[in-house]
Enzyme design. Structure first.
Site, mmCIF file in Angstrom:
data_model
loop_
_atom_site.group_PDB
_atom_site.id
_atom_site.type_symbol
_atom_site.label_atom_id
_atom_site.label_comp_id
_atom_site.label_asym_id
_atom_site.label_seq_id
_atom_site.Cartn_x
_atom_site.Cartn_y
_atom_site.Cartn_z
ATOM 1 N N LYS A 46 -23.199 -11.187 -15.774
ATOM 2 C CA LYS A 46 -22.781 -9.088 -15.429
ATOM 3 C C LYS A 46 -22.281 -9.294 -16.454
ATOM 4 C CE LYS A 46 -23.256 -7.852 -12.162
ATOM 5 N NZ LYS A 46 -24.294 -7.418 -11.021
HETATM 6 N N1 PMP Z 1 -24.577 -14.579 -10.236
HETATM 7 C C1 PMP Z 1 -23.731 -14.075 -9.923
HETATM 8 C C2 PMP Z 1 -22.494 -15.352 -9.571
HETATM 9 C C3 PMP Z 1 -23.510 -12.549 -9.852
HETATM 10 O O1 PMP Z 1 -21.743 -12.023 -10.375
HETATM 11 C C4 PMP Z 1 -24.356 -11.350 -9.121
HETATM 12 C C5 PMP Z 1 -23.882 -10.302 -9.808
HETATM 13 N N2 PMP Z 1 -23.661 -9.766 -8.559
HETATM 14 C C6 PMP Z 1 -25.311 -12.254 -9.859
HETATM 15 C C7 PMP Z 1 -25.137 -13.330 -9.852
HETATM 16 C C8 PMP Z 1 -26.789 -11.578 -9.132
HETATM 17 O O2 PMP Z 1 -27.023 -10.626 -10.138
HETATM 18 P P1 PMP Z 1 -27.866 -9.453 -9.286
HETATM 19 O O3 PMP Z 1 -26.926 -8.704 -9.628
HETATM 20 O O4 PMP Z 1 -27.699 -9.105 -10.781
HETATM 21 O O5 PMP Z 1 -28.329 -9.613 -8.386
#
Ligand code: PMP
Length: 338
Positions: A46
């Site tokens: 993130k």
């Molecule tokens: N894995 C973790 C540990 C996350 O914190 C997030 C973000 N919420 C994601 C995957 C997914 O990423 P995205 O928000 O880009 O879909």
């Protein structure tokens, strides 16, 4: 500008290593590669969304020196925004529901973020933390000398644009164009949407997979056209019950639904066999990559993401009672109770 040759923190976001997951690769006779997003300065994928959103707000003239970035988040995005904000001279205000672990609250506070706890209510309630964060941003924009912006990670497409500009091209270059498939889970969808667009533009027949945990509605949406939740999951930061603006239009070829019984043992396997200590979303991602490898057959290059570290989830992933209540268990070689 930095003097030539010296990076500052924001220059170290992205350009993460791509590493071979030996066990998963050998078992499937594919090359299963994990992008080490846990190596970003804030410890997760993130950081990229945070930097993309902040840079976009600067370019549009909405974020001014000394301004405030407001977001409703319980997780890694808050840390990413605080890390980026501190480095670039912005304040960070995080609105989160009051049912979150003390660990998460303390982590954000330890970065100096202004954390506002609000009652946990459903998304359709106007007092849901995301809606409150939007209103707070408007209010602070009126009342603070340097103004405020709302990050809005779910629907602000600066999130996916940053992945299309960085994560996707990095994967293409690191595999020298040999990548056959990419798969990951979705929270905001920024990562999958951005990477999928960048890779499809370079190779239209690349396979894009979705690894959706139980407890999320997205698998059913892409499989059967219906947003329907099934089961639950201990994973955090992934899964969704709606199609966000970031996710809209993502070319997903193969959706999988991954239960915790499949992903959580992989988290322990990767600690033991790869030396990689990763959070549960990475377990879902690697489970998806293994399924895709089996479906495509030997000889394919499959990339996924290693999003953050298991240390962020100590109270879940290494808690025997918590796991047992959900029908999960710690492996024998982990002797945490002694
Ligand atoms: N894995 C973790 C540990 C996350 O914190 C997030 C973000 N919420 C994601 C995957 C997914 O990423 P995205 O928000 O880009 O879909």
């Amino acid at each position: 500008m930095n003097p030539p040759g010296f990076d500052s923190l924001t220059d170290r976001i992205g350009n993460t290593p791509l590493m071979r997951l030996n066990h998963a690769s050998d078992e499937t006779r594919c090359e299963i590669l994990g992008k080490a997003e846990f190596m970003n300065p804030g410890g997760s994928i993130k950081d990229r969304a945070a930097l993309g959103i902040v840079r976009d707000a600067e370019r549009r003239g909405r974020l001014k020196p000394g301004g405030i970035v407001v977001e409703g988040t319980a997780g890694n995005t808050g840390i990413g925004l605080a890390v980026v904000g501190n480095s670039l001279g912005y304040e960070t205000v995080i609105v989160m529901p009051d049912n979150q672990s003390k660990d998460k609250i303390d982590t954000l506070k330890s970065y100096g973020a202004d954390v506002r706890l609000v009652p946990a209510v459903p998304l359709k309630d106007p007092n849901h933390f995301i809606h409150q964060s939007e209103r707070l941003a408007e209010e602070l924009n009126e009342t603070s000398p340097n103004g405020a912006v709302w990050a809005n990670q779910f629907n602000n497409t600066a999130n996916r644009a940053f992945h299309a500009e960085t994560t996707g091209p990095e994967i293409w270059e690191q595999t020298q164009g040999s990548v056959d498939a990419f798969i990951c889970s979705v929270g905001t969808g920024g990562t999958l949407a951005g990477v999928a667009r960048a890779l499809k533009a370079r190779r239209p027949d690349i396979t894009i997979g979705l690894a959706d945990p139980t407890g999320s509605a997205l698998y059913n949406y892409y499989k059967n056209g219906e947003l329907k939740v099934e089961g639950t999951s201990i994973s955090e930061g992934i899964g969704n019950s709606r199609i966000t603006d970031n996710l809209e239009g993502t070319p997903i070829d193969v959706p999988y639904q991954i239960p915790d019984e499949e992903s959580v043992p992989l988290v322990y396997d990767m600690i033991r066999r790869e030396g990689l200590s990763l959070g549960a979303s990475s377990g879902v991602n690697v489970a998806g990559a293994i399924r895709l490898a089996r479906e495509l057959g030997p000889g394919h290059v499959i990339v996924t993401l290693l999003c953050d570290s298991a240390m962020r989830y100590r109270q879940r992933l290494f808690n025997r009672e918590f796991l047992a209540e959900r029908g999960l268990e710690l492996p024998d070689w982990l002797s945490l109770d002694d």
